[in-house]
Design a protein around this motif. Structure first.
Motif, mmCIF file in Angstrom:
data_model
loop_
_atom_site.group_PDB
_atom_site.id
_atom_site.type_symbol
_atom_site.label_atom_id
_atom_site.label_comp_id
_atom_site.label_asym_id
_atom_site.label_seq_id
_atom_site.Cartn_x
_atom_site.Cartn_y
_atom_site.Cartn_z
ATOM 1 N N GLY A 133 -9.255 38.506 -5.473
ATOM 2 C CA GLY A 133 -8.851 37.589 -4.415
ATOM 3 C C GLY A 133 -9.192 38.092 -3.029
ATOM 4 N N ALA A 134 -8.874 39.346 -2.757
ATOM 5 C CA ALA A 134 -9.166 39.912 -1.436
ATOM 6 C C ALA A 134 -10.665 40.047 -1.214
ATOM 7 C CB ALA A 134 -8.493 41.281 -1.299
ATOM 8 N N GLY A 135 -11.394 40.303 -2.293
ATOM 9 C CA GLY A 135 -12.846 40.418 -2.163
ATOM 10 C C GLY A 135 -13.478 39.123 -1.692
ATOM 11 N N PHE A 136 -13.091 38.002 -2.334
ATOM 12 C CA PHE A 136 -13.603 36.706 -1.898
ATOM 13 C C PHE A 136 -13.161 36.390 -0.468
ATOM 14 C CE2 PHE A 136 -14.266 35.624 -6.446
ATOM 15 C CZ PHE A 136 -15.570 35.154 -6.339
ATOM 16 N N SER A 137 -11.904 36.669 -0.159
ATOM 17 C CA SER A 137 -11.377 36.369 1.167
ATOM 18 C C SER A 137 -12.136 37.143 2.242
ATOM 19 C CB SER A 137 -9.890 36.709 1.227
ATOM 20 O OG SER A 137 -9.382 36.537 2.534
ATOM 21 N N ALA A 138 -12.319 38.459 2.042
ATOM 22 C CA ALA A 138 -13.024 39.279 3.028
ATOM 23 C C ALA A 138 -14.487 38.860 3.156
ATOM 24 C CB ALA A 138 -12.926 40.757 2.639
ATOM 25 N N TYR A 139 -15.097 38.493 2.040
ATOM 26 C CA TYR A 139 -16.500 38.069 2.034
ATOM 27 C C TYR A 139 -16.698 36.835 2.912
ATOM 28 C CZ TYR A 139 -20.865 36.096 0.200
ATOM 29 O OH TYR A 139 -22.114 35.557 0.075
ATOM 30 N N TYR A 140 -15.873 35.813 2.694
ATOM 31 C CA TYR A 140 -16.024 34.573 3.450
ATOM 32 C C TYR A 140 -15.530 34.723 4.894
ATOM 33 C CZ TYR A 140 -17.419 32.249 -0.818
ATOM 34 O OH TYR A 140 -18.101 31.881 -1.953
ATOM 35 N N LEU A 141 -14.576 35.616 5.106
ATOM 36 C CA LEU A 141 -14.143 35.877 6.481
ATOM 37 C C LEU A 141 -15.300 36.467 7.298
ATOM 38 C CD1 LEU A 141 -11.858 36.131 8.627
ATOM 39 C CD2 LEU A 141 -11.524 38.460 7.781
ATOM 40 N N CYS A 142 -16.031 37.400 6.719
ATOM 41 C CA CYS A 142 -17.161 38.020 7.419
ATOM 42 C C CYS A 142 -18.268 37.010 7.684
ATOM 43 C CB CYS A 142 -17.701 39.196 6.612
ATOM 44 S SG CYS A 142 -16.552 40.579 6.512
ATOM 45 N N ARG A 143 -18.439 36.063 6.781
ATOM 46 C CA ARG A 143 -19.443 35.019 7.003
ATOM 47 C C ARG A 143 -19.001 34.065 8.116
ATOM 48 N NH1 ARG A 143 -23.198 33.920 2.850
ATOM 49 N NH2 ARG A 143 -23.120 31.709 3.403
ATOM 50 N N ALA A 144 -17.708 33.792 8.168
ATOM 51 C CA ALA A 144 -17.200 32.864 9.180
ATOM 52 C C ALA A 144 -17.093 33.513 10.555
ATOM 53 C CB ALA A 144 -15.841 32.318 8.753
ATOM 54 N N TYR A 145 -16.924 34.830 10.599
ATOM 55 C CA TYR A 145 -16.757 35.550 11.869
ATOM 56 C C TYR A 145 -17.788 36.679 11.978
ATOM 57 C CZ TYR A 145 -12.299 33.138 12.584
ATOM 58 O OH TYR A 145 -11.340 32.186 12.775
ATOM 59 N N PRO A 146 -19.066 36.329 12.116
ATOM 60 C CA PRO A 146 -20.086 37.392 12.274
ATOM 61 C C PRO A 146 -19.893 38.140 13.583
ATOM 62 C CG PRO A 146 -21.036 35.223 12.655
ATOM 63 C CD PRO A 146 -19.659 34.990 12.142
ATOM 64 N N LEU A 147 -20.102 39.434 13.539
ATOM 65 C CA LEU A 147 -19.867 40.269 14.722
ATOM 66 C C LEU A 147 -20.787 39.897 15.873
ATOM 67 C CD1 LEU A 147 -19.421 43.776 13.048
ATOM 68 C CD2 LEU A 147 -17.636 42.256 13.931
ATOM 69 N N ALA A 148 -22.008 39.459 15.544
ATOM 70 C CA ALA A 148 -22.969 39.168 16.606
ATOM 71 C C ALA A 148 -22.680 37.854 17.314
ATOM 72 C CB ALA A 148 -24.383 39.135 16.021
ATOM 73 N N GLU A 149 -21.841 37.004 16.728
ATOM 74 C CA GLU A 149 -21.624 35.670 17.290
ATOM 75 C C GLU A 149 -20.186 35.433 17.735
ATOM 76 O OE1 GLU A 149 -22.996 32.776 14.514
ATOM 77 O OE2 GLU A 149 -24.903 33.823 14.144
ATOM 78 N N ARG A 150 -19.254 36.295 17.335
ATOM 79 C CA ARG A 150 -17.848 36.108 17.680
ATOM 80 C C ARG A 150 -17.377 37.227 18.608
ATOM 81 N NH1 ARG A 150 -15.298 31.312 15.586
ATOM 82 N NH2 ARG A 150 -16.533 30.645 13.783
ATOM 83 N N SER A 151 -16.336 36.920 19.378
ATOM 84 C CA SER A 151 -15.761 37.945 20.245
ATOM 85 C C SER A 151 -14.990 38.957 19.402
ATOM 86 C CB SER A 151 -14.824 37.302 21.274
ATOM 87 O OG SER A 151 -13.693 36.727 20.620
ATOM 88 N N LEU A 152 -14.890 40.175 19.927
ATOM 89 C CA LEU A 152 -14.183 41.223 19.205
ATOM 90 C C LEU A 152 -12.720 40.850 18.994
ATOM 91 C CD1 LEU A 152 -14.162 44.027 17.954
ATOM 92 C CD2 LEU A 152 -13.722 44.960 20.245
ATOM 93 N N ALA A 153 -12.093 40.239 20.015
ATOM 94 C CA ALA A 153 -10.685 39.850 19.892
ATOM 95 C C ALA A 153 -10.513 38.815 18.787
ATOM 96 C CB ALA A 153 -10.181 39.299 21.221
ATOM 97 N N GLY A 154 -11.430 37.861 18.710
ATOM 98 C CA GLY A 154 -11.345 36.841 17.670
ATOM 99 C C GLY A 154 -11.505 37.423 16.290
ATOM 100 N N VAL A 155 -12.442 38.360 16.137
ATOM 101 C CA VAL A 155 -12.656 38.986 14.837
ATOM 102 C C VAL A 155 -11.436 39.798 14.413
ATOM 103 C CG1 VAL A 155 -14.028 40.714 13.597
ATOM 104 C CG2 VAL A 155 -15.162 39.039 15.075
ATOM 105 N N VAL A 156 -10.886 40.596 15.359
ATOM 106 C CA VAL A 156 -9.723 41.428 15.041
ATOM 107 C C VAL A 156 -8.516 40.562 14.688
ATOM 108 C CG1 VAL A 156 -8.070 43.070 16.009
ATOM 109 C CG2 VAL A 156 -10.514 43.373 16.427
#
Length: 360
Positions: free
Chosen positions: A54-77
């Motif tokens: 469950g956590a694997g799928f969640s983290a996988y899709y979270l990283c796709r939805a919040y790419p570091l190059a396109e999102r602010s650091l505060a939003g990602v954190v």
């Protein structure tokens, strides 16, 4: 990127890692919280493996939805922290429910003393594990992005190099045709029969050159056929004043060379060497294979008292050969030229390869 399911082998390895983590967690619970080993393993392993999926799928899709190059650091954190807390809470609820079910069975091997301190430890562990999964996914994402960028850059460079090589190759035929048509024009009034013969030889040369135009490399033996046809065209004009000597070793004949590589050198030898000698002279083409290198030498007689040939001929010849070798082989190939005792010598070295697949 890291996900519970990428391919079958990756999925098996991923589940095996969480299984081992469940075993380690069960052992830690048994040692630190005075639980029976069997009870601790039954409590920890199934819920840990399920949390890993469950956590694997969640983290996988979270990283796709919040790419570091396109999102602010505060939003990602913020998104990462919220997801980690929710996932840890769900895992805690799953563990508690699983333990309650085991205790309800009223058997010796099921259920442990699920104390508040153990709940706090497992909640914190759930947050850390989720964060670790997200970090691994982000690292994998950045690595994949960098690899894709490098691949696109290499493809761009390759396309640019191929375009440059095609441009250099297309310079050769018009250059030779221009010189040949000038010669035919000069012969038309002086020697009509010779002009007709030269026209036929020129047609034969271009008919043969069309057969190699689409190949990146051809055997040296085939390149020498082109040289002979070229000199047959020029011999109509020069007659016995123009001679060809070949010294091609058998091992070198099968080596691959870019098509029309030697022809500009022979053309220069005719135009800047033999044409300036009243008695004419000899053009010599030699080739031998020395280990992993192919060495080709083209030399011709020249007027020792006349001006030295220009390095670039008329903008095509030697400069074209140098650029084509550099574009095809980089630092593995080289070409040098110079006058020695009334003879102009061009020496080339390039990798001794056979077959067109060597250029792919």
């Amino acid at each position: 990127m890291l996900a519970p399911t990428g391919n079958r082998r990756s999925a098996v390895l991923y589940l095996l890692a969480w299984l081992l983590l469940g075993v380690a967690l069960g052992g830690a619970i048994a040692a630190a919280f005075d639980a029976r080993w069997v009870n601790a393993m039954i409590f920890a392993i199934p819920a840990t493996v399920l949390y890993g999926v469950g956590a694997g799928f969640s983290a996988y899709y979270l990283c796709r939805a919040y790419p570091l190059a396109e999102r602010s650091l505060a939003g990602v954190v913020t998104a990462l922290g919220a997801s980690a807390v929710v996932s840890a809470l769900l895992w805690s609820a799953l563990l508690e429910g699983w333990n309650t079910l085991g205790s309800a069975l009223n058997v010796a091997w099921a259920g442990i003393d699920y104390t508040p301190s153990l709940k706090a430890v497992l909640f914190g562990l759930g947050v850390l594990l989720y964060g670790l999964l997200a970090a691994i996914n982000y690292l994998a994402t950045e690595s994949e992005r960098a690899s894709s960028a490098l691949q696109r850059e290499l493809q761009s460079r390759l396309a640019a190099r191929e375009a440059e090589l095609r441009m250099l190759r297309t310079q050769i035929d018009p250059h030779f045709l221009f010189n040949s048509l000038n010669s035919i024009s000069a012969l038309t009034s002086q020697n009509p029969k010779g002009a007709r013969e030269m026209t036929l030889q020129l047609a034969s040369f271009f008919r043969l050159s069309l057969g190699v135009a689409e190949h990146a490399v051809i055997p040296l033996a085939q390149e020498m056929q082109l040289i002979r046809h070229f000199l047959a065209v020029e011999k109509v004009r020069f007659g016995d004043r123009l001679q060809l000597e070949e010294a091609i070793e058998p091992e070198a004949e099968s080596c691959a060379v870019p098509p029309m590589l030697i022809q500009p050198l022979v053309e220069n030898a005719v135009k800047h060497g033999i044409a300036g000698l009243p008695e004419g002279g000899k053009i010599r083409v030699a080739a031998r294979r020395a280990g992993s290198q192919l060495r080709i030498v083209v030399d011709n007689a020249m007027d020792a008292d006349g001006p030295a040939p220009r390095r670039e001929g008329n903008g095509i010849g030697l400069a074209n050969v140098r650029q084509r070798l550099a574009g095809s082989y980089g630092s593995e190939a080289a070409v040098h030229w110079g006058a020695r005792d009334g003879v102009f010598v061009v020496e080339m070295t390039l990798p001794a390869q056979t077959g067109e697949e060597s250029r792919k």
